[in-house]
Every structure is written in structure tokens, then in C-alpha cells.
Design an enzyme around this catalytic site. Structure first.
Site, short mmCIF file in Angstrom:
data_model
loop_
_atom_site.label_atom_id
_atom_site.label_comp_id
_atom_site.label_asym_id
_atom_site.label_seq_id
_atom_site.Cartn_x
_atom_site.Cartn_y
_atom_site.Cartn_z
N PHE A 1 0.74 -1.24 0.01
CA PHE A 1 0.07 0.16 -0.07
C PHE A 1 0.75 1.18 -0.03
CE2 PHE A 1 -2.04 -3.19 3.20
CZ PHE A 1 -2.57 -4.10 2.18
N HIS A 2 1.93 1.20 -0.89
CA HIS A 2 2.68 2.51 -0.73
C HIS A 2 3.15 2.94 -2.20
CE1 HIS A 2 4.76 0.84 3.14
NE2 HIS A 2 3.63 1.24 3.47
N PRO A 3 1.98 3.13 -2.97
CA PRO A 3 2.41 3.60 -4.33
C PRO A 3 2.63 5.05 -4.29
CG PRO A 3 -0.06 3.70 -4.02
CD PRO A 3 0.48 2.75 -2.92
#
Length: 541
Positions: A477-479
Site C-alpha cells: 500500500f505504498h504507491p
């Protein structure tokens, strides 16, 4: 220069698009002195759902499409053509309202590297005052910690037998114990600090927006989707938006429009506004306002590899969630004392280590240790006593990209993550799984873990381990990086060092999309820092 063409029903000095990790900070800071009118627009609802505020509740919000954009990527050819579920927050607080709460800044070298790329003012030493400004850390005061900021960094108070075993077993791999992962030097193992306060999640909506929401110069609009930025004569003069139940309308910006819609939707809004790769915009029938081919490029993310184990004793969160009685017990513990598993979240322990020590100058992988197990993050827990050792490469070389699928702002982008598309990333993935297995099989953790459920004993060769990574790897969850900060001579740069969009006056991007390279760890706190730093720049401009 005339800006009188726009017919808007409202006007504000600053329009902030997106009420997430950055947007709530900007709304607070830009309205703080009372001199400027600020409008914050958030496409999702207010953060009233109870599961937002219970720390372990992101298992409930992970798939709730009222609170979550629930994006899906395109099939990834490097990952056996799998599609990936990418949750992003769709409520006040954005992803800080649905994330794993882990309080991490990254490494000193991350920010110094940004300066090496030409981004003046973004070194660790220059960012540190803003990291300190944002935080209220319960660890003793030091030259790197902050004590008076809005956002709490809370240490996990209770020790857990599994986490203690993980810490001791990691020591056999020469990973030292640490209480503080946020001094700039990360190498170590220990308990994470969380963005919680008194047993409740502290999103940026709670930490920053709640104290500011009654200011007369701050207007907050929820359930309002921004379609595009209106550009006249090379200047951003406002936005076009719509309420979920109404027609589109326009709002005028007297000073600036600031996009804080996140690494997926800020680039989307830029493209819908005519800012991006001119060939792609023309294909979509969008008038080109400013040719910036870097919009939607440089996509980076942390790929999570989750090793699942059966535990010899009923001491896991799986066990606590198995029966109505045990669920009631931990529910009452939280309700009456704001303590216990519900007050902590899922990933209690972690580590920063070296998967490829002969190549990496600083820790190149991060571990998240969870006292539960499930087929996917946020999914239903298994019916056995289980735990999860997750590991991700901190600084992937792989780069993805995004494209419009439609000119309808309600239609998501086509996302191409390109995980494991470089040799370094594949070798790091294999080495990180091997490191996780060594930790799991030695010391006190080796005594507690009785079976490796995934990858399982059959995966032994490098090729078999890589196949596991391709079949089961997922986003953590780190775009980031899709509207990157860079110098004027960088053809792929979208914003300058003050996050002003090149070639368009009065327009900035302030969120994870501006990161030229991904930071070494969870991205929420770095985004808060970025917003703190730039809000100060805006006010003194």
C-alpha cells in the site's frame, strides 16, 4: 493576465483537492493564521465509521467501497499476469484512516538522495525539523524526536510472546534490538510505534482537521469529486467538481490549487486537466494545456511477500477472534480500557535488515510481524493458530506507469505496477524470503512455529521461491512517484522543489506522487512531513 473567464459560485484563496494524509495537514496549516480562505474537497464521506477509529479495524475498511477506492491494477506480466487489489482511502483522513498505523520516517539516505537528484532543500537535515514538528512521541526527548506535534507516535505498551520470540531470533542474524526506527538509522528489530492515541487511530483527519474544522475561513466539502483543474492563460484558476448527488460546478482559486489526491488520483486529475504526455492526452481527446510526459510515470511500490506459519500455542490473534466469547473479551478490553488487540492493530513488530548485505549500503528490506494470519492483508483469519512474517524490498528498481482509460473522472486509471521487473528486485525478493525463513527457524521463534503454510516446504530452489513471490506477492500500500519532483532539465519531472507544477502557475502537487524515489518504509508519516514543509513555503511565498 485575465482570469475572469471562469464563472464560479464560490471562491477561496486556496483549494485543496483530497482530504487525506497531506490534504488535512494543508487545510489546517493554510487556515491557521486566519488570513486566508481555504476549501478542502474530499470525494469520500466524513470519517464517522467506527471501524476507522478502532486500530485493528482496517480489516473492516479494507474492502468497504464507501471508504475505499478499491482499485485494481492491470495484469502484471512479471507476476504471472496477476491483477492486484490496491486499496486507497476514500474518506476524511484518506489512507491514514484505513492504513496499518505504522509510524516510520524512512532513512536519512532517502532524503539526501533526493538532494543528489537536484531537489534542493529536501535533505534529511532539512526535513528533520518538520518531522519533529508533526509528532508527539512518547519516547524520551532527543535531538531527532518531537514532543509537541499534532500526530502521536505511540509505543506498543504490552509485550507479546510471539513478537518477543521474533526479536530474539532476529538477533541470530545480527539484527540488533532498537526502540526507535526513526532516528534516520534504521537497522534493527523491535516493536513499531503507531499513529494511535488513547487506544484510538489518529488519522490526519483526527490530528489536523478536527482541531481546525470550526474555523470560519475553512470550508470542508465531503462527497465532492474533483473532475479537473481549470487552467486559463497558463494559470490554475479553479476546479470543476461535483457532489455525489448533484451537477458539476466550479470553484475559483484566488491564489492556488493544490492537488493532494494521492499518487493515483493526483496524476489522473492532472491528465484530465490537460497536463501530461501530449500523445496520450490527444488520444483521449483532451486539449493539451501543458506537455509534461512524466505525469503517471515513475510508479513505485513496495511488494509485500507474506510467509505464513502455524503456531504451536493458542497465543495468536487468530485464537482471540475464533469464538464469540474471546471476541467479546477483547472487545470489552478495548471498550472499557482502550487496550488489548483492538487498540494495537495487526503488525506489532518489525525489522529493517540486509537481504543483500554485500550490495546494499543501508538496510534494503523491511519486516512486518503480525500475530495473526490470513490469505491476504485484511482478510478473514485462518482457523488455526497462525502468524505472518511479511518482508518487502525497501528501494525497488522496478518502475510502473498509469494511463487514463476514460475522460470520466469516476473511472479509475489503468495501473501497470511492473513488480519484479529488474534483476536486483528479483534477487532481493529471493534473498528476503531466505532471510525470513532463517529467522523463523532459529531461536525461540523456531520453537514456536511448527509448520510453514506458505510458501511451504516444497519451495526450496531460487526458482521455486521466485515463483512463490510472483504467485503471492502483493502491495503493501505504498504507491508513489507518479508526479515526481525534479529539476527543470529533467524531462520526466512534474514539479519543482517547491512542488509547483512546471509550466502552470498557481498549481502544486503535495502527496506521495512527488517522491522521486520511494522512501525506505511506510509512506504516511513522510507525506505528513512533506505537507508540513510545503505549507510553510506556501505561506511565506
Amino acid at each position: 493576465m485575465s482570469n475572469n473567464n471562469i464563472q464560479a459560485k464560490e471562491s477561496f484563496d486556496y483549494i485543496v483537492v483530497g482530504g487525506g494524509s497531506a490534504g488535512c495537514v494543508l487545510a489546517n496549516r493554510l487556515s491557521e493564521n486566519g488570513k486566508h480562505s481555504v476549501c478542502l474537497l474530499e470525494a469520500g464521506p466524513a470519517d464517522k465509521n467506527i471501524w476507522i477509529h478502532i486500530p485493528i479495524g482496517y480489516g473492516k475498511t479494507m474492502f468497504n467501497k464507501r471508504l475505499n477506492w478499491a482499485f485494481e491494477t492491470q495484469p502484471d506480466p512479471h507476476m504471472n499476469n496477476r491483477k492486484f487489489y490496491w486499496p486507497r482511502g476514500k474518506t476524511l483522513g484518506g489512507s491514514s484512516s484505513i492504513n496499518g498505523l505504522i509510524f516510520i520516517r524512512g532513512q536519512k539516505e532517502d532524503y539526501d538522495h533526493w538532494v543528489e537528484l537536484g531537489n534542493k532543500g529536501w535533505s534529511w537535515d532539512e526535513c528533520l525539523p518538520y518531522f519533529r514538528k508533526l509528532e508527539n512521541n512518547d519516547l524520551p526527548l532527543s535531538e531527532t524526536r518531537g514532543k509537541n506535534g499534532p500526530l502521536s507516535a505511540t509505543s506498543i505498551p504490552a509485550r507479546h510472546e510471539l513478537v518477543e520470540a521474533f526479536i530474539k531470533s532476529a538477533a541470530t542474524e545480527n539484527i540488533p534490538f532498537t526502540r526507535d526506527f526513526n532516528s534516520g538509522y534504521q537497522h534493527g528489530v523491535g516493536y513499531y510505534q503507531l499513529t494511535t492515541k488513547n487506544g484510538l487511530r489518529q488519522s490526519t483527519a483526527v490530528a489536523y482537521l478536527r482541531p481546525a474544522r470550526n474555523r470560519s475561513n475553512l470550508t470542508i466539502k465531503t462527497d465532492h469529486l474533483v473532475h479537473r483543474v481549470i487552467i486559463e492563460n497558463g494559470r490554475a484558476v479553479g476546479i470543476e467538481a461535483s457532489h455525489k448527488d448533484g451537477q458539476s460546478y466550479q470553484i475559483r482559486a484566488n491564489k492556488e490549487v493544490i492537488l493532494s489526491a494521492g499518487a493515483l488520483q493526483s496524476p489522473q486529475i492532472l491528465m484530465l486537466s490537460g497536463i501530461g504526455n501530449p500523445e496520450h492526452l490527444q488520444e483521449m481527446g483532451i486539449e493539451v494545456k501543458k506537455a509534461l510526459p512524466g505525469v503517471g510515470e515513475n510508479l513505485q511500490d513496495h511488494l509485500q511477500l507474506r510467509l505464513i506459519y502455524k503456531v504451536a500455542k493458542p497465543i495468536t490473534t487468530n485464537d482471540q477472534l475464533r469464538t464469540l466469547w474471546s471476541k467479546s473479551k477483547i472487545g470489552m478490553q478495548w471498550f472499557f480500557k482502550r487496550s488489548g488487540p483492538l487498540a494495537i492493530g495487526i503488525n506489532q513488530g518489525g525489522a529493517f535488515a540486509y537481504a543483500l548485505p554485500e550490495e546494499a549500503k543501508t538496510p534494503d528490506v523491511q519486516f512486518h510481524f503480525a500475530t495473526l494470519s490470513a490469505d491476504q492483508a485484511g482478510g478473514a483469519v485462518h482457523n488455526f493458530s497462525g502468524c505472518t512474517i511479511s518482508v518487502c524490498q525497501l528501494r525497488p528498481e522496478s518502475r510502473g506507469y498509469m494511463r487514463l482509460q476514460s475522460t470520466d473522472p469516476r473511472q479509475s486509471l489503468a495501473i501497470y505496477p511492473n513488480y519484479l521487473s529488474t534483476d536486483l528486485d528479483r534477487r532481493t525478493a529471493i534473498a528476503s524470503v531466505k532471510l525470513a525463513r532463517r529467522i523463523a527457524s532459529t531461536g525461540p521463534l523456531g520453537e514456536l512455529l511448527i509448520e510453514e503454510v506458505r510458501p511451504g516446504a516444497a519451495a526450496q530452489s531460487d526458482e521455486e521461491i521466485l515463483e512463490f513471490c510472483r504467485n503471492y506477492g502483493a502491495t503493501i500500500f505504498h504507491p508513489s512517484g507518479t508526479a515526481k519532483m525534479g529539476t527543470a532539465d529533467d524531462p520526466m519531472a512534474v514539479v519543482d522543489e517547491q512542488l509547483r507544477v512546471y509550466g502552470v502557475e498557481g498549481l502544486r502537487v503535495v502527496d506521495a506522487s512527488i517522491m522521486p524515489t520511494l522512501v525506505s518504509g511506510n509512506t504516511n508519516v513522510p507525506v505528513v512531513m512533506i505537507a508540513e514543509k510545503i505549507s510553510e513555503k506556501i505561506l511565506v511565498a
